[in-house]
Write a protein that holds these residues in place. Structure first.
Motif, PDB file in Angstrom:
ATOM      1  N   VAL A   1     -37.579  46.069  48.655  1.00 36.27           N
ATOM      2  CA  VAL A   1     -38.436  47.255  48.576  1.00 36.27           C
ATOM      3  C   VAL A   1     -39.434  47.094  47.434  1.00 36.27           C
ATOM      4  O   VAL A   1     -40.620  47.397  47.589  1.00 36.27           O
ATOM      5  N   SER A   2     -38.981  46.586  46.298  1.00 39.45           N
ATOM      6  CA  SER A   2     -39.884  46.332  45.171  1.00 39.45           C
ATOM      7  C   SER A   2     -40.938  45.299  45.547  1.00 39.45           C
ATOM      8  O   SER A   2     -42.112  45.435  45.196  1.00 39.45           O
ATOM      9  N   LEU A   3     -40.513  44.281  46.264  1.00 39.00           N
ATOM     10  CA  LEU A   3     -41.442  43.237  46.687  1.00 39.00           C
ATOM     11  C   LEU A   3     -42.514  43.785  47.620  1.00 39.00           C
ATOM     12  O   LEU A   3     -43.677  43.388  47.542  1.00 39.00           O
ATOM     13  N   VAL A   4     -42.151  44.719  48.484  1.00 40.27           N
ATOM     14  CA  VAL A   4     -43.135  45.344  49.375  1.00 40.27           C
ATOM     15  C   VAL A   4     -44.178  46.102  48.559  1.00 40.27           C
ATOM     16  O   VAL A   4     -45.384  46.033  48.846  1.00 40.27           O
ATOM     17  N   LEU A   5     -43.735  46.801  47.531  1.00 45.65           N
ATOM     18  CA  LEU A   5     -44.675  47.526  46.679  1.00 45.65           C
ATOM     19  C   LEU A   5     -45.633  46.571  45.966  1.00 45.65           C
ATOM     20  O   LEU A   5     -46.848  46.782  45.951  1.00 45.65           O
TER      21      LEU A   5
ATOM     22  N   GLY B   1     -32.668  42.532  53.226  1.00 46.70           N
ATOM     23  CA  GLY B   1     -34.112  42.741  53.244  1.00 46.70           C
ATOM     24  C   GLY B   1     -34.602  43.172  54.621  1.00 46.70           C
ATOM     25  O   GLY B   1     -35.454  44.053  54.746  1.00 46.70           O
ATOM     26  N   LEU B   2     -34.046  42.560  55.675  1.00 42.79           N
ATOM     27  CA  LEU B   2     -34.407  42.963  57.040  1.00 42.79           C
ATOM     28  C   LEU B   2     -34.000  44.416  57.289  1.00 42.79           C
ATOM     29  O   LEU B   2     -34.781  45.210  57.835  1.00 42.79           O
ATOM     30  N   ARG B   3     -32.794  44.761  56.875  1.00 39.51           N
ATOM     31  CA  ARG B   3     -32.331  46.142  57.059  1.00 39.51           C
ATOM     32  C   ARG B   3     -33.188  47.105  56.248  1.00 39.51           C
ATOM     33  O   ARG B   3     -33.520  48.199  56.716  1.00 39.51           O
ATOM     34  N   ALA B   4     -33.566  46.708  55.034  1.00 33.69           N
ATOM     35  CA  ALA B   4     -34.395  47.569  54.188  1.00 33.69           C
ATOM     36  C   ALA B   4     -35.759  47.817  54.827  1.00 33.69           C
ATOM     37  O   ALA B   4     -36.256  48.951  54.833  1.00 33.69           O
ATOM     38  N   MET B   5     -36.367  46.784  55.389  1.00 37.88           N
ATOM     39  CA  MET B   5     -37.672  46.966  56.030  1.00 37.88           C
ATOM     40  C   MET B   5     -37.555  47.850  57.266  1.00 37.88           C
ATOM     41  O   MET B   5     -38.419  48.681  57.532  1.00 37.88           O
ATOM     42  N   ASN B   6     -36.469  47.690  58.020  1.00 34.13           N
ATOM     43  CA  ASN B   6     -36.229  48.547  59.178  1.00 34.13           C
ATOM     44  C   ASN B   6     -36.138  50.004  58.742  1.00 34.13           C
ATOM     45  O   ASN B   6     -36.739  50.892  59.354  1.00 34.13           O
ATOM     46  N   LEU B   7     -35.401  50.257  57.677  1.00 34.05           N
ATOM     47  CA  LEU B   7     -35.245  51.625  57.193  1.00 34.05           C
ATOM     48  C   LEU B   7     -36.553  52.176  56.628  1.00 34.05           C
ATOM     49  O   LEU B   7     -36.859  53.364  56.799  1.00 34.05           O
ATOM     50  N   LEU B   8     -37.347  51.326  55.979  1.00 28.65           N
ATOM     51  CA  LEU B   8     -38.652  51.778  55.488  1.00 28.65           C
ATOM     52  C   LEU B   8     -39.556  52.201  56.635  1.00 28.65           C
ATOM     53  O   LEU B   8     -40.272  53.199  56.531  1.00 28.65           O
TER      54      LEU B   8
ATOM     55  N   ARG C   1     -36.593  46.186  66.816  1.00 33.21           N
ATOM     56  CA  ARG C   1     -35.341  45.438  66.996  1.00 33.21           C
ATOM     57  C   ARG C   1     -34.501  45.622  65.734  1.00 33.21           C
ATOM     58  O   ARG C   1     -34.716  44.956  64.740  1.00 33.21           O
ATOM     59  N   ASP C   2     -33.569  46.521  65.814  1.00 32.22           N
ATOM     60  CA  ASP C   2     -32.796  46.974  64.658  1.00 32.22           C
ATOM     61  C   ASP C   2     -31.877  45.878  64.111  1.00 32.22           C
ATOM     62  O   ASP C   2     -30.966  45.422  64.801  1.00 32.22           O
ATOM     63  N   PRO C   3     -32.087  45.437  62.862  1.00 35.15           N
ATOM     64  CA  PRO C   3     -31.222  44.413  62.277  1.00 35.15           C
ATOM     65  C   PRO C   3     -29.832  44.935  61.904  1.00 35.15           C
ATOM     66  O   PRO C   3     -28.968  44.160  61.530  1.00 35.15           O
ATOM     67  N   HIS C   4     -29.599  46.244  62.007  1.00 34.19           N
ATOM     68  CA  HIS C   4     -28.265  46.786  61.757  1.00 34.19           C
ATOM     69  C   HIS C   4     -27.306  46.439  62.891  1.00 34.19           C
ATOM     70  O   HIS C   4     -26.092  46.500  62.714  1.00 34.19           O
ATOM     71  N   VAL C   5     -27.845  46.092  64.056  1.00 34.43           N
ATOM     72  CA  VAL C   5     -27.023  45.719  65.205  1.00 34.43           C
ATOM     73  C   VAL C   5     -26.611  44.262  65.021  1.00 34.43           C
ATOM     74  O   VAL C   5     -27.466  43.377  64.872  1.00 34.43           O
ATOM     75  N   GLU C   6     -25.316  44.013  65.016  1.00 29.76           N
ATOM     76  CA  GLU C   6     -24.820  42.653  64.805  1.00 29.76           C
ATOM     77  C   GLU C   6     -25.353  41.713  65.885  1.00 29.76           C
ATOM     78  O   GLU C   6     -25.305  42.008  67.071  1.00 29.76           O
TER      79      GLU C   6
ATOM     80  N   ALA D   1     -52.490  42.287  59.512  1.00 28.97           N
ATOM     81  CA  ALA D   1     -52.045  42.357  60.909  1.00 28.97           C
ATOM     82  C   ALA D   1     -50.699  41.641  61.086  1.00 28.97           C
ATOM     83  O   ALA D   1     -49.813  42.129  61.806  1.00 28.97           O
ATOM     84  N   ALA D   2     -50.537  40.496  60.420  1.00 25.97           N
ATOM     85  CA  ALA D   2     -49.262  39.772  60.500  1.00 25.97           C
ATOM     86  C   ALA D   2     -48.137  40.607  59.884  1.00 25.97           C
ATOM     87  O   ALA D   2     -47.027  40.676  60.429  1.00 25.97           O
ATOM     88  N   GLY D   3     -48.404  41.238  58.753  1.00 32.89           N
ATOM     89  CA  GLY D   3     -47.398  42.090  58.112  1.00 32.89           C
ATOM     90  C   GLY D   3     -47.034  43.289  58.967  1.00 32.89           C
ATOM     91  O   GLY D   3     -45.858  43.627  59.120  1.00 32.89           O
ATOM     92  N   VAL D   4     -48.027  43.930  59.562  1.00 33.17           N
ATOM     93  CA  VAL D   4     -47.764  45.077  60.430  1.00 33.17           C
ATOM     94  C   VAL D   4     -46.985  44.623  61.662  1.00 33.17           C
ATOM     95  O   VAL D   4     -46.060  45.309  62.117  1.00 33.17           O
ATOM     96  N   GLY D   5     -47.317  43.444  62.193  1.00 31.96           N
ATOM     97  CA  GLY D   5     -46.579  42.912  63.341  1.00 31.96           C
ATOM     98  C   GLY D   5     -45.118  42.655  63.002  1.00 31.96           C
ATOM     99  O   GLY D   5     -44.221  42.983  63.790  1.00 31.96           O
ATOM    100  N   ALA D   6     -44.868  42.084  61.824  1.00 37.78           N
ATOM    101  CA  ALA D   6     -43.484  41.825  61.397  1.00 37.78           C
ATOM    102  C   ALA D   6     -42.728  43.134  61.217  1.00 37.78           C
ATOM    103  O   ALA D   6     -41.564  43.251  61.629  1.00 37.78           O
ATOM    104  N   LEU D   7     -43.367  44.133  60.630  1.00 35.33           N
ATOM    105  CA  LEU D   7     -42.706  45.427  60.452  1.00 35.33           C
ATOM    106  C   LEU D   7     -42.468  46.113  61.790  1.00 35.33           C
ATOM    107  O   LEU D   7     -41.435  46.770  61.977  1.00 35.33           O
ATOM    108  N   ALA D   8     -43.396  45.958  62.730  1.00 32.15           N
ATOM    109  CA  ALA D   8     -43.192  46.538  64.067  1.00 32.15           C
ATOM    110  C   ALA D   8     -41.984  45.899  64.745  1.00 32.15           C
ATOM    111  O   ALA D   8     -41.171  46.586  65.373  1.00 32.15           O
ATOM    112  N   LEU D   9     -41.855  44.577  64.611  1.00 33.56           N
ATOM    113  CA  LEU D   9     -40.694  43.888  65.174  1.00 33.56           C
ATOM    114  C   LEU D   9     -39.404  44.419  64.557  1.00 33.56           C
ATOM    115  O   LEU D   9     -38.436  44.703  65.261  1.00 33.56           O
TER     116      LEU D   9
END
Length: 142
Positions: free
Chosen positions: A85-89, A62-69, A36-41, A24-32
């Motif tokens: 991405v490897s770490l997520v796997l 890593g934040l941008r990668a998770m957003n894109l995933l 909230r797009d980290p590509h925006v400065e 649930a914590a992981g899904v919450g972090a991914l939802a955030l």
């Protein structure tokens, strides 16, 4: 003479509680990160590493990668931060093993970490952070 008392066995619900809370914590972090797009400065404040060195940090990638995933862009995520991405796997497989052990009523800990494993992981993170700043590892940087 008293006999030793054995503690009662934990129920399956109690055993799977920790893996489900972690999920649930992981899904919450991914939802955030999806919302909230980290590509925006400035979306998450400023990056001290970027301010001090002028180089993008692996954490921001890593934040941008998770957003894109979360948006289904695997190629973009890999180009933002291959290590993340490897770490997520790896984390997903580790979580699945943990959950299945607990669901089968095996009261095993999450993972057993040896000093060798922790040292290897720390060295891998440092090596990735350094190599991506070199000319031959520039493809690892966003």
């Amino acid at each position: 003479m008293t006999l030793p008392v054995t503690p009662p066995a934990a129920s399956r619900g109690r055993l799977v509680r920790a893996p489900l809370i972690a999920a649930a914590a992981g899904v919450g972090a991914l939802a955030l990160l999806h919302l909230r797009d980290p590509h925006v400065e400035g979306a998450y404040g400023f990056c001290p590493f970027l301010v001090l060195t002028g180089q993008p940090c692996p954490g921001c990638g890593g934040l941008r990668a998770m957003n894109l995933l979360t948006r289904g862009d695997v190629a973009g995520a890999v180009s933002s931060n291959l290590f993340a991405v490897s770490l997520v796997l790896v984390a997903s497989v580790a979580w699945l093993v943990w959950f299945l052990r607990r669901a089968r009523a095996i009261p095993a800990p999450y993972l057993t970490w040896s000093a060798r494993t922790v040292t290897f992981a720390a060295l891998a993170v440092v090596a990735f952070g350094i190599v991506r700043l070199t000319p031959w590892g520039a493809w690892l940087a966003p």
